[in-house]
Design a protein around this motif. Structure first.
Motif, PDB file in Angstrom:
ATOM      1  N   HIS A 244     -12.884 -24.969 -41.630  1.00  0.00           N
ATOM      2  CA  HIS A 244     -11.865 -24.386 -40.762  1.00  0.00           C
ATOM      3  C   HIS A 244     -10.542 -25.114 -40.984  1.00  0.00           C
ATOM      4  O   HIS A 244     -10.528 -26.237 -41.504  1.00  0.00           O
ATOM      5  CB  HIS A 244     -12.290 -24.495 -39.304  1.00  0.00           C
TER       6      HIS A 244
ATOM      7  N   TYR B 117      -9.829 -19.906 -41.123  1.00  0.00           N
ATOM      8  CA  TYR B 117      -8.865 -20.421 -40.156  1.00  0.00           C
ATOM      9  C   TYR B 117      -9.533 -20.904 -38.867  1.00  0.00           C
ATOM     10  O   TYR B 117      -8.870 -21.492 -38.015  1.00  0.00           O
ATOM     11  CB  TYR B 117      -7.836 -19.346 -39.817  1.00  0.00           C
TER      12      TYR B 117
ATOM     13  N   GLU C  61     -10.565 -18.885 -36.685  1.00  0.00           N
ATOM     14  CA  GLU C  61      -9.902 -18.018 -35.714  1.00  0.00           C
ATOM     15  C   GLU C  61     -10.827 -17.529 -34.610  1.00  0.00           C
ATOM     16  O   GLU C  61     -10.384 -17.246 -33.490  1.00  0.00           O
ATOM     17  CB  GLU C  61      -9.268 -16.810 -36.432  1.00  0.00           C
TER      18      GLU C  61
ATOM     19  N   SER D 198     -10.431 -21.635 -31.819  1.00  0.00           N
ATOM     20  CA  SER D 198      -9.052 -21.346 -31.411  1.00  0.00           C
ATOM     21  C   SER D 198      -8.990 -20.896 -29.959  1.00  0.00           C
ATOM     22  O   SER D 198      -8.190 -20.022 -29.604  1.00  0.00           O
ATOM     23  CB  SER D 198      -8.455 -20.266 -32.329  1.00  0.00           C
TER      24      SER D 198
ATOM     25  N   TRP E  94      -6.622 -17.896 -27.673  1.00  0.00           N
ATOM     26  CA  TRP E  94      -7.164 -16.647 -27.126  1.00  0.00           C
ATOM     27  C   TRP E  94      -6.910 -16.498 -25.636  1.00  0.00           C
ATOM     28  O   TRP E  94      -7.170 -15.433 -25.054  1.00  0.00           O
ATOM     29  CB  TRP E  94      -8.660 -16.553 -27.430  1.00  0.00           C
TER      30      TRP E  94
ATOM     31  N   GLU F 116      -6.442 -11.218 -33.593  1.00  0.00           N
ATOM     32  CA  GLU F 116      -7.034 -12.093 -34.605  1.00  0.00           C
ATOM     33  C   GLU F 116      -6.030 -12.431 -35.696  1.00  0.00           C
ATOM     34  O   GLU F 116      -5.957 -13.578 -36.146  1.00  0.00           O
ATOM     35  CB  GLU F 116      -8.272 -11.428 -35.207  1.00  0.00           C
TER      36      GLU F 116
ATOM     37  N   VAL G  32      -3.666 -15.067 -34.442  1.00  0.00           N
ATOM     38  CA  VAL G  32      -4.323 -16.376 -34.399  1.00  0.00           C
ATOM     39  C   VAL G  32      -4.359 -16.983 -35.801  1.00  0.00           C
ATOM     40  O   VAL G  32      -4.070 -18.170 -35.982  1.00  0.00           O
ATOM     41  CB  VAL G  32      -5.746 -16.251 -33.810  1.00  0.00           C
ATOM     42  N   LYS G  33      -4.707 -16.180 -36.786  1.00  0.00           N
ATOM     43  CA  LYS G  33      -4.726 -16.684 -38.167  1.00  0.00           C
ATOM     44  C   LYS G  33      -3.348 -17.178 -38.586  1.00  0.00           C
ATOM     45  O   LYS G  33      -3.215 -18.235 -39.217  1.00  0.00           O
ATOM     46  CB  LYS G  33      -5.188 -15.586 -39.121  1.00  0.00           C
TER      47      LYS G  33
ATOM     48  N   ARG H 238      -2.642 -20.480 -36.872  1.00  0.00           N
ATOM     49  CA  ARG H 238      -3.467 -21.545 -37.447  1.00  0.00           C
ATOM     50  C   ARG H 238      -2.966 -21.942 -38.841  1.00  0.00           C
ATOM     51  O   ARG H 238      -2.999 -23.127 -39.206  1.00  0.00           O
ATOM     52  CB  ARG H 238      -4.920 -21.090 -37.511  1.00  0.00           C
TER      53      ARG H 238
ATOM     54  N   ASP I 198      -9.362 -17.743 -46.142  1.00  0.00           N
ATOM     55  CA  ASP I 198      -9.495 -16.712 -45.113  1.00  0.00           C
ATOM     56  C   ASP I 198     -10.806 -15.938 -45.253  1.00  0.00           C
ATOM     57  O   ASP I 198     -10.828 -14.710 -45.324  1.00  0.00           O
ATOM     58  CB  ASP I 198      -8.293 -15.756 -45.172  1.00  0.00           C
TER      59      ASP I 198
END
Length: 238
Positions: A12, A41, A43, A47, A51, A58, A61-62, A65, A84
């Motif tokens: 990650h 990530y 994600e 994370s 969230w 999503e 979030v990626k 990150r 990814d």
């Protein structure tokens, strides 16, 4: 003089910060080159703070990150890349192994760091270890002349997992990170999606610093990171 190259592969995007940021900073400060690769990530499973934001997606979030990890790596003097591949579960197929092996052939690391082979609490970490181990072997061509492009075998070490006793992790190398510890702290602060880990890994650095002092008798060591050699190292003499 040839720069020593370090490759750090995490399941990650934040894994490298908690477990090897000091070693990376020490390496680059000495003139080495470092590349951090995140296979995902994190994600989905790592994370949680992100969230909590209403309307979160999503892809966003990626993006966050990636930006966090890029800034953290830059603080340490390293470059950051991500494959990814998704997390929880992280699933790595033959094409992904080939992609990782090709990266290793291009970068030709002298040293590769990744997760230990066992982790009863995180399903992605052993998958990452297996992928790195396999790609490394494919990259080296088993030490014989091969019909494809190879790279010299890199030293292979595992960085310390969150629960070392349960992961069959026994430190065989301590890296003194006292002079770069503040850089590790700054890098950890960039990983805002996992702020709860910053205190834990700051304390862990202090604990390992204590162990390193006892091993060496060097009272100047304040913080350290622990690693486990996965293969023997070869020296000219003892």
């Amino acid at each position: 003089m040839l720069k020593r190259r370090m490759l750090v592969v995490g399941a990650h995007s934040a894994d490298f910060v908690w477990r090897s940021a000091g070693a990376v900073a020490t390496h680059t400060k000495a003139g080495g080159e470092a590349l951090v690769l995140a296979l995902s990530y994190g994600e989905r499973g790592e994370s949680g703070e992100l969230w909590k934001i209403p309307g979160q997606t999503e892809e966003n979030v990626k993006r966050i990150r990636h930006e966090e990890a890029s800034r953290a790596a830059a603080i340490l003097g390293a470059d950051f890349q991500a494959f990814d591949l998704g997390d929880y579960p992280l699933e790595i197929g033959p094409d992904d192994i080939s992609r990782l092996a090709e990266l290793m052939r291009d970068f030709q690391p002298h040293l590769t760091l990744t997760h230990p082979a066992k982790d009863p609490y995180n399903p992605d970490h052993p998958v990452a270890h297996a992928a790195v181990a396999r790609a490394r072997l494919l990259t080296a061509g088993a030490g014989v002349d091969s019909g494809f492009r190879t790279a010299p075998p890199a030293e292979f070490l595992a960085f310390e997992p969150h629960q070392p006793e349960l992961c069959e992790f026994t430190p065989s190398v301590f890296v003194d990170i006292s002079e770069v510890f503040e850089l590790k702290v700054l890098a950890m602060k960039e990983m805002k999606a996992q702020q709860y880990l910053q205190e834990y890994y700051s304390q862990r650095a202090e604990h390992r610093g204590n162990h390193a002092r006892k091993v060496t008798g060097n009272k100047q060591i304040r913080q350290a990171e622990a690693f486990q050699r996965l293969l023997p190292n070869v020296v000219d003499q003892l």
